[in-house]
Design an enzyme around this catalytic site. Structure first.
Site, short mmCIF file in Angstrom:
data_model
loop_
_atom_site.label_atom_id
_atom_site.label_comp_id
_atom_site.label_asym_id
_atom_site.label_seq_id
_atom_site.Cartn_x
_atom_site.Cartn_y
_atom_site.Cartn_z
N VAL A 18 0.82 -1.21 0.00
CA VAL A 18 0.00 0.00 0.00
C VAL A 18 0.86 1.26 0.00
CG1 VAL A 18 -1.89 -1.15 1.22
CG2 VAL A 18 -0.22 0.16 2.51
N CYS A 19 0.27 2.34 -0.49
CA CYS A 19 0.85 3.68 -0.40
C CYS A 19 -0.32 4.65 -0.27
CB CYS A 19 1.73 3.98 -1.61
SG CYS A 19 0.83 4.13 -3.16
N ALA A 20 -0.10 5.91 -0.55
CA ALA A 20 -1.17 6.91 -0.39
C ALA A 20 -2.27 6.75 -1.44
CB ALA A 20 -0.59 8.32 -0.44
N GLY A 49 -1.82 4.50 -4.52
CA GLY A 49 -1.68 3.29 -5.32
C GLY A 49 -0.55 3.35 -6.33
N THR A 62 -4.17 4.17 0.68
CA THR A 62 -4.76 4.49 1.98
C THR A 62 -5.82 5.57 1.86
OG1 THR A 62 -2.94 6.02 2.44
CG2 THR A 62 -2.74 3.80 3.34
#
Length: 192
Positions: free
Chosen positions: A65-67, A69, A93
């Site tokens: 995951v990241c902020a 995608g 996220t």
């Protein structure tokens, strides 16, 4: 390039207990809020973490995951080139929080929070463009090249899905992992 497998936030939430979640954002972004149980392995530390991510993937499904995608998709591609099959969280996220799912925020209240990388990039790029324009008006017209260079970098970033400015900003002290924090993350990956 193939698109990595992705999980919708609802599906990921229903399977959270059976997933190993790796958050590839900077430690500052991670500390600002992450999926419950996520392990922070910044994107620029992926190579160092590869053996431990491979171990985690051998035990079960890994979700990156990241902020938004974008970084997690890059991480998935990198891991796939090394034979590690992982999935990404669709929308990152941001989508997770937008759907009302829980976010762990270990450093709540007051200072100590780092802005998300995209916000840091927007501030830096906007500041440099304004600086270039002001210097062009007040000092010499050649300073317009600074603004033009930043604009070209933003276009290149959009076209390639990478961001050189984010890579540079990730090296700043508030975005860098402490050695012990990364070592703790790697130990969590090894030990499940």
């Amino acid at each position: 390039m193939t698109t990595p497998a992705s999980l919708d936030p609802r599906e990921a939430r229903s399977r959270l207990d059976e997933l190993t979640v790796i958050d590839v954002r900077t430690p500052g972004e991670y500390a600002g809020g992450h999926l419950p149980g996520a392990i922070n392995v910044p994107l620029d530390q992926l190579g160092r973490a590869l053996p431990d991510i491979r171990t985690a993937a051998s035990r079960g499904e890994v979700l990156v995951v990241c902020a938004s995608g974008a970084r997690s998709e890059n991480a998935c591609r990198t891991l796939a080139r090394h034979g590690v099959d992982v999935a990404t969280l669709a929308g990152g996220t941001g989508a997770w929080a937008q759907q009302g799912h829980e976010i762990d925020r270990p450093r709540q209240g007051g200072g100590g929070r780092t802005w998300a990388m995209d916000r840091q990039v927007r501030l830096t790029a906007g500041s440099l463009v304004l600086l270039g324009l002001l210097l062009a008006l007040l000092v010499h017209p050649a300073f317009q090249l600074l603004s033009a260079g930043i604009a070209a970098g933003l276009v290149l970033s959009a076209v390639t899905g990478t961001c050189g400015m984010a890579a540079l900003l990730a090296r700043l002290p508030w975005n860098r992992p402490c050695g012990a924090d990364l070592d703790a993350s790697l130990a969590r990956l090894r030990n499940g």
